[in-house]
Design a protein around this motif. Structure first.
Motif, mmCIF file in Angstrom:
data_model
loop_
_atom_site.group_PDB
_atom_site.id
_atom_site.type_symbol
_atom_site.label_atom_id
_atom_site.label_comp_id
_atom_site.label_asym_id
_atom_site.label_seq_id
_atom_site.Cartn_x
_atom_site.Cartn_y
_atom_site.Cartn_z
ATOM 1 N N ASN A 1 11.206 3.760 6.784
ATOM 2 C CA ASN A 1 12.054 4.190 5.674
ATOM 3 C C ASN A 1 11.188 4.820 4.579
ATOM 4 O O ASN A 1 9.967 4.947 4.721
ATOM 5 C CB ASN A 1 12.882 3.012 5.137
ATOM 6 N N ARG A 2 11.827 5.185 3.483
ATOM 7 C CA ARG A 2 11.103 5.884 2.418
ATOM 8 C C ARG A 2 9.980 5.027 1.833
ATOM 9 O O ARG A 2 8.911 5.537 1.494
ATOM 10 C CB ARG A 2 12.083 6.291 1.314
ATOM 11 N N LEU A 3 10.220 3.731 1.710
ATOM 12 C CA LEU A 3 9.193 2.846 1.162
ATOM 13 C C LEU A 3 7.968 2.802 2.071
ATOM 14 O O LEU A 3 6.829 2.896 1.602
ATOM 15 C CB LEU A 3 9.763 1.439 0.959
ATOM 16 N N HIS A 4 8.195 2.656 3.376
ATOM 17 C CA HIS A 4 7.062 2.656 4.318
ATOM 18 C C HIS A 4 6.229 3.928 4.164
ATOM 19 O O HIS A 4 4.992 3.888 4.147
ATOM 20 C CB HIS A 4 7.567 2.580 5.766
ATOM 21 N N LEU A 5 6.921 5.056 4.055
ATOM 22 C CA LEU A 5 6.221 6.339 3.977
ATOM 23 C C LEU A 5 5.488 6.502 2.648
ATOM 24 O O LEU A 5 4.401 7.089 2.597
ATOM 25 C CB LEU A 5 7.210 7.487 4.194
ATOM 26 N N PHE A 6 6.073 5.959 1.579
ATOM 27 C CA PHE A 6 5.386 5.993 0.286
ATOM 28 C C PHE A 6 4.104 5.159 0.351
ATOM 29 O O PHE A 6 3.045 5.580 -0.141
ATOM 30 C CB PHE A 6 6.295 5.462 -0.823
ATOM 31 N N ASP B 1 2.413 4.533 3.005
ATOM 32 C CA ASP B 1 1.478 5.326 3.820
ATOM 33 C C ASP B 1 0.727 6.331 2.948
ATOM 34 O O ASP B 1 -0.488 6.527 3.083
ATOM 35 C CB ASP B 1 2.235 6.115 4.897
ATOM 36 N N LYS B 2 1.483 6.967 2.062
ATOM 37 C CA LYS B 2 0.922 8.019 1.205
ATOM 38 C C LYS B 2 -0.170 7.469 0.292
ATOM 39 O O LYS B 2 -1.273 8.034 0.214
ATOM 40 C CB LYS B 2 2.058 8.632 0.375
ATOM 41 N N ILE B 3 0.121 6.351 -0.376
ATOM 42 C CA ILE B 3 -0.894 5.826 -1.298
ATOM 43 C C ILE B 3 -2.056 5.188 -0.533
ATOM 44 O O ILE B 3 -3.189 5.181 -1.009
ATOM 45 C CB ILE B 3 -0.289 4.850 -2.336
#
Length: 221
Positions: free
Chosen positions: A177-182, A184-186
């Motif tokens: 979901n969006r949280l997982h991907l965020f 990942d980004k940081i």
């Protein structure tokens, strides 16, 4: 000393037995989400919260998928340990998403939130709240906090985990979901020593730099 533990889900016994029972005024305990003592506002729950407020140590918690965000919103915000928290009375505080706390000269990035896998079966405002997932403002606040610290912290504390951790473990299945991907980004942008997260009800070291926490009580030496 600082100690970490995982989801407590309103279970006071975690605090009455084992290592947490013996902690003192100089100690800090951090629960990695799904604290569960701000859920139904009942007299029994208030009794448990009052007991926690009287502990000699400081109790901090990240939010998870199973908090009552309407009740949580009633508590005032203030600054503590260099980050933003909500004061629940006594020595109990909710750590706001994106705060970087300085504890015993170490920096801790804190970012709660998670998506309930059974949200379709839950009732909004009764046992499910959309605020379980971070807002645009909270994602931005987290990046601003990291930028202010040159994208370098000692420890990362989250409730959920980056998909890169989950993909290489048996902890979770399904789409990111969006949280997982965020996260990942940081993960790719920042420097850190170790990442701790809750959510999955297992105590497991995924690598030398990542650990899932549930019932363990981990001293941060």
């Amino acid at each position: 000393m600082v100690y970490l533990t995982g989801d407590t889900h309103g279970d006071i016994e975690r605090f009455k037995h084992g290592k947490l029972r013996w902690l003192g005024k100089r100690d800090v305990v951090i629960v990695l989400g799904d604290f569960g003592f701000v859920w139904d506002g009942s007299k029994e729950e208030q009794k448990k919260l009052d007991w926690l407020r009287k502990r000699p140590y400081t109790l901090l918690f990240l939010d998870g998928a199973h908090e009552n965000y309407d009740l949580l919103a009633q508590y005032p915000e203030e600054e503590l340990f260099g980050g933003k928290v909500q004061a629940l009375g006594g020595n109990v505080y909710h750590v706001c998403r994106g705060s970087v706390l300085t504890l015993e000269e170490k920096k801790y990035l804190c970012f709660g939130g998670a998506e309930s896998p059974d949200r379709e079966e839950r009732e909004p405002g009764v046992n499910w709240w959309p605020q379980e997932m971070p807002s645009d403002e909270e994602y931005a606040s987290c990046e601003q906090s990291l930028a202010a610290n040159n994208w370098q912290v000692d420890y990362v504390l989250t409730h959920d985990a980056p998909s890169k951790f989950l993909d290489f473990s048996a902890l979770a299945a399904g789409e990111s979901n969006r949280l997982h991907l965020f996260l990942d980004k940081i993960l790719l942008k920042m420097q850190y020593e170790k990442w701790f997260f809750g959510c999955y009800h297992k105590d497991a070291a995924l690598s030398t730099k990542s650990r899932c926490v549930f019932c363990d009580v981990i001293p941060m030496k």
